[in-house]
Design a protein around this motif. Structure first.
Motif, short mmCIF file in Angstrom:
data_model
loop_
_atom_site.label_atom_id
_atom_site.label_comp_id
_atom_site.label_asym_id
_atom_site.label_seq_id
_atom_site.Cartn_x
_atom_site.Cartn_y
_atom_site.Cartn_z
N SER A 1 -4.07 -2.70 14.31
CA SER A 1 -3.30 -1.59 14.55
C SER A 1 -4.00 -0.38 13.99
O SER A 1 -4.22 0.61 14.73
N LEU A 2 -4.25 -0.58 12.61
CA LEU A 2 -4.76 0.56 11.85
C LEU A 2 -6.19 1.12 12.29
O LEU A 2 -6.56 2.33 12.43
N LEU A 3 -7.06 -0.01 12.72
CA LEU A 3 -8.51 0.44 12.80
C LEU A 3 -8.31 0.97 14.25
O LEU A 3 -9.50 1.57 14.67
N MET A 4 -7.61 0.39 15.04
CA MET A 4 -7.53 1.13 16.47
C MET A 4 -7.20 2.55 16.47
O MET A 4 -7.55 3.56 17.23
N GLU A 5 -6.45 3.16 15.51
CA GLU A 5 -6.12 4.64 15.58
C GLU A 5 -7.42 5.04 15.04
O GLU A 5 -7.42 6.37 15.65
N TYR B 1 0.79 -1.31 -0.41
CA TYR B 1 -0.12 0.00 0.04
C TYR B 1 0.84 1.17 0.04
O TYR B 1 1.84 1.21 0.71
N ASP B 2 0.35 2.37 -0.53
CA ASP B 2 1.26 3.49 -0.27
C ASP B 2 0.73 4.37 0.91
O ASP B 2 -0.07 3.63 1.55
N GLY B 3 1.09 5.61 1.23
CA GLY B 3 0.93 6.21 2.44
C GLY B 3 -0.56 6.61 2.54
O GLY B 3 -0.64 7.20 3.78
N ASP B 4 -1.26 6.48 1.71
CA ASP B 4 -2.73 7.10 1.87
C ASP B 4 -3.55 6.31 2.92
O ASP B 4 -4.15 5.05 2.44
N ALA B 5 -3.59 6.70 4.03
CA ALA B 5 -4.54 5.70 5.14
C ALA B 5 -5.82 5.47 4.66
O ALA B 5 -6.25 4.53 4.95
N ALA B 6 -6.49 6.52 4.39
CA ALA B 6 -7.88 6.27 3.91
C ALA B 6 -7.90 5.33 2.87
O ALA B 6 -9.11 4.63 2.74
N GLY B 7 -7.19 5.48 1.70
CA GLY B 7 -7.22 4.50 0.81
C GLY B 7 -7.08 3.25 1.15
O GLY B 7 -7.64 1.90 0.67
N ILE B 8 -6.26 2.99 2.14
CA ILE B 8 -5.79 1.43 3.04
C ILE B 8 -7.12 1.04 3.33
O ILE B 8 -7.34 -0.15 3.24
N ARG B 9 -7.92 1.76 4.25
CA ARG B 9 -8.97 1.20 4.96
C ARG B 9 -10.08 0.84 3.90
O ARG B 9 -10.79 -0.05 4.17
#
Length: 653
Positions: A372-376, A308-316
């Protein structure tokens, strides 16, 4: 048409395990190779390849044959296309004879679409390298992306002129049919007007697993807000985007070798990583990941690393697709790049050793990463945290391995700071709900299609088919073997009584089979077995041997499939390394005379029974006395013959 000398050369040099290994991950199993079926969705390997016999068999679908049969089944090649593919793979020059107009007309619709697509690839490549507009715009763009000439040529990249119908007009002048230009989506037809779909775009050909051009992706280079940045070929008879992965043709061997597949989003990500030396990389081409795409990877490896690239919204947003990978029983890991970086830019701006080191140090297990990602996102919000936990449990429930499931659950408990007991209870509830929903669906489907069915009778065993098949198996596997056979001959003694006398003789197995069947005028009932039998006998009589790898290539495909099935079933149930357990199995070669005689006698007894029943059925109240006596005498003779054969059979067994 392809000359026979070329076809012979292709069969001589082709190795079935090498060719199939490009499409299926094969693992050594005794003298053979095993892998997951490429024709059905399975988790236990039932696909077998025999390097010795140069054949394959898929026990889940029943398909089998030689190397050409595999390409025809898997890639839907015609016979000539399969030969061309193999000739190209092994560097054989194709010698051709002129095709007649009638033969050209026989090319089917799909073949025509493939031809049009291949032409489009070459046309756009020529424009890129030779046309002033192509060099100034397209080639400059690719070079700015950091692609070398070798890479641009390898991936077949091209450019479509920024003119309304430049490609279509040229293709029509070259003799290509407008129908197929439209069906492949290369040309848009509106009444009398015709337009190039990819006008003014750089072109990325999309290949099948075997390298055939299925469609294209086109990227616009201007800032036209009305036009889509990327445009793909529409769905067609040859292009189904949900069943294709960009770059798989170039990545398949590396995926199998590395036992891992990197999954990225875009065309340039794949090309840049490939150019850097990371070849086991594919892309879903910006579409949501599908079960069919995952199965393509599953044939080659059980391990996927999603980049994945660094775009957190795109990752989710893309995390949901990964659940499909878990459902397939695969291992998923995740690696994200620093903010502002993607696989393309990161690979271009760093040395290969640094890129690989970054992957090694930053790759994470998917479940841990997702937790980890969703807990943020949830942070201290109890409602959001509850939603996140349910989302995590949904992903963990997709994992079929119970040990992995428990380990993932404990890791989630640690990250989310919630007791394991609660998570186990939640998982159990979720699984029970899934079972109930599945049962409910089954009941609804049953109700919707419920009909009163007559009680099904148990299928009767086709004894004749089984015996004939066994004879063919013996002929193929042991036909050329010398053995000592025993016959019981009816002879008169001094008192005129008929008695059985034992007689031993040496003969080859195929001679014994042929003479016994000829003596009783027995012809095999199964048409395929007949063809195999006469072809094999002819070969053995003429040359004294039967080379199975060439024999399979010389018979009709549907008959060859029957041969493959017989040979590979023998391989499948072969006993391996029993001696290590102090269990000594008698080789079949030592009992082949017994097996041959037993099978022939069993078939003769079966056919005699059929004849006796046939004669009985011919009797009726209207049968004349002389006819009745004749029929009864004939039945008596058959019963006597059956008795003598039964005695021989008991002796043999």
């Amino acid at each position: 048409m392809i000359a026979k000398s070329t076809i012979d050369a292709v069969f001589d040099i082709s190795r079935v395990e090498e060719v199939i290994g490009d499409f299926v991950q094969l693992k050594k199993s005794g003298s053979n190779f095993k892998g997951l079926s490429p024709f059905s969705d399975e988790r236990t390997p039932s696909f077998m390849v025999s390097p010795v016999k140069q054949i394959w068999k898929d026990f889940s679908s029943g398909k089998g044959g030689n190397v050409v049969a595999f390409l025809m089944e898997h890639e839907h090649f015609t016979y000539p296309e399969a030969i061309r593919y193999l000739a190209n793979k092994y560097g054989i020059e194709i010698e051709e004879t002129e095709r007649t107009d009638e033969e050209k007309a026989l090319a089917n619709e799909k073949e025509s679409m493939y031809l049009v697509s291949e032409y489009a690839k070459k046309y756009h490549q020529e424009v890129l390298w030779e046309a002033p507009q192509g060099k100034a715009i397209g080639l400059t763009y690719f070079k700015e992306r950091g692609f070398t000439q070798e890479t641009i040529k390898k991936f077949g990249l091209g450019y479509a002129l920024d003119e309304w119908s430049a490609f279509t007009d040229t293709a029509l002048k070259e003799g290509y049919n407008l129908t197929y230009l439209e069906k492949t989506g290369l040309t848009i037809v509106k009444g009398e007007k015709r337009f190039d779909r990819f006008k003014g775009r750089v072109m990325f050909p999309i290949h099948s697993m075997s390298g055939r051009v299925l469609g294209f992706g086109g990227r616009i280079l201007t800032n036209d807000k009305k036009a889509a940045k990327y445009l793909n070929s529409p769905e067609s008879d040859i292009y189904h985007k949900s069943k294709v992965l960009y770059g798989l043709y170039y990545a398949k061997q590396a995926i199998a070798k590395e036992d891992n597949c990197y999954l990225v989003e875009g065309y340039t990500d794949v090309i840049q990583m490939h150019q850097a030396g990371i070849h086991n990389v594919v892309s879903s081409s910006g579409t949501a990941l599908t079960a069919e795409q995952i199965r393509l990877i599953n044939r080659l490896t059980k391990n996927i690393t999603v980049l994945y690239d660094g775009d957190a919204a795109g990752i989710r947003a893309s995390l949901r697709g990964v659940d499909l990978i878990l459902e397939q029983g695969m291992n998923v890991r995740v690696c994200t790049f620093p903010d502002g970086e993607d696989p393309d830019s990161f690979t271009k701006n760093n040395a290969l050793e640094d890129v690989l080191a970054y992957f090694e140090n930053n790759v994470k297990d998917f479940i841990s990463y997702k937790a980890s990602l969703l807990m943020e996102v949830a942070k201290n919000d109890p409602i959001k945290k509850a939603e996140v936990i349910n989302d995590m449990m949904s992903s963990i429930s997709k994992v079929s391995d119970r040990i992995k499931q428990e380990l993932y659950l404990r890791e989630t408990s640690r990250i989310m700071d919630i007791s394991e007991e609660v998570l186990f209870a939640t998982l159990a509830q979720l699984q029970n709900k899934e079972i109930k929903d599945a049962n409910k669906k089954i009941k609804q489907e049953k109700k919707a299609f419920e009909v009163i069915k007559p009680k099904e009778k148990a299928k009767s065993v086709d004894v004749q088919y089984i015996l004939e098949r066994k004879l063919i198996e013996i002929l193929l596997l042991y036909g050329n073997m010398e053995a000592t056979f025993e016959d019981l001959i009816l002879k008169e003694d001094d008192d005129g009584e008929l008695k059985m006398e034992r007689e031993l003789f040496e003969a080859k197995v195929f001679q014994k089979l042929y003479l016994d069947l000829q003596q009783d005028e027995i012809d095999l009932a199964n048409e395929k077995f007949q063809k195999i039998y006469y072809k094999a006998i002819e070969k053995l009589n003429a040359t004294g041997s039967l080379e199975l790898d060439t024999f399979v290539n010389e018979i009709e495909p549907e008959v060859a499939n029957e041969v493959t099935d017989i040979l590979m079933r023998e391989e499948r149930y072969e006993l391996h390394n029993w001696e290590a357990q102090n269990i000594f199995v008698k080789p079949k070669e030592e009992t082949i005379a017994q097996l041959t005689s037993e099978t022939i006698l069993s078939l003769r007894c079966f056919l005699i029974n059929l004849k006796i029943e046939e004669l009985k059925l011919s009797l009726s109240e209207d049968t004349k006395l002389e006819d009745l006596q004749s029929i009864l005498e004939e039945i008596k003779d058959y019963i006597f013959l059956k008795k003598s054969l039964s005695e021989q059979l008991k002796r043999v067994m």
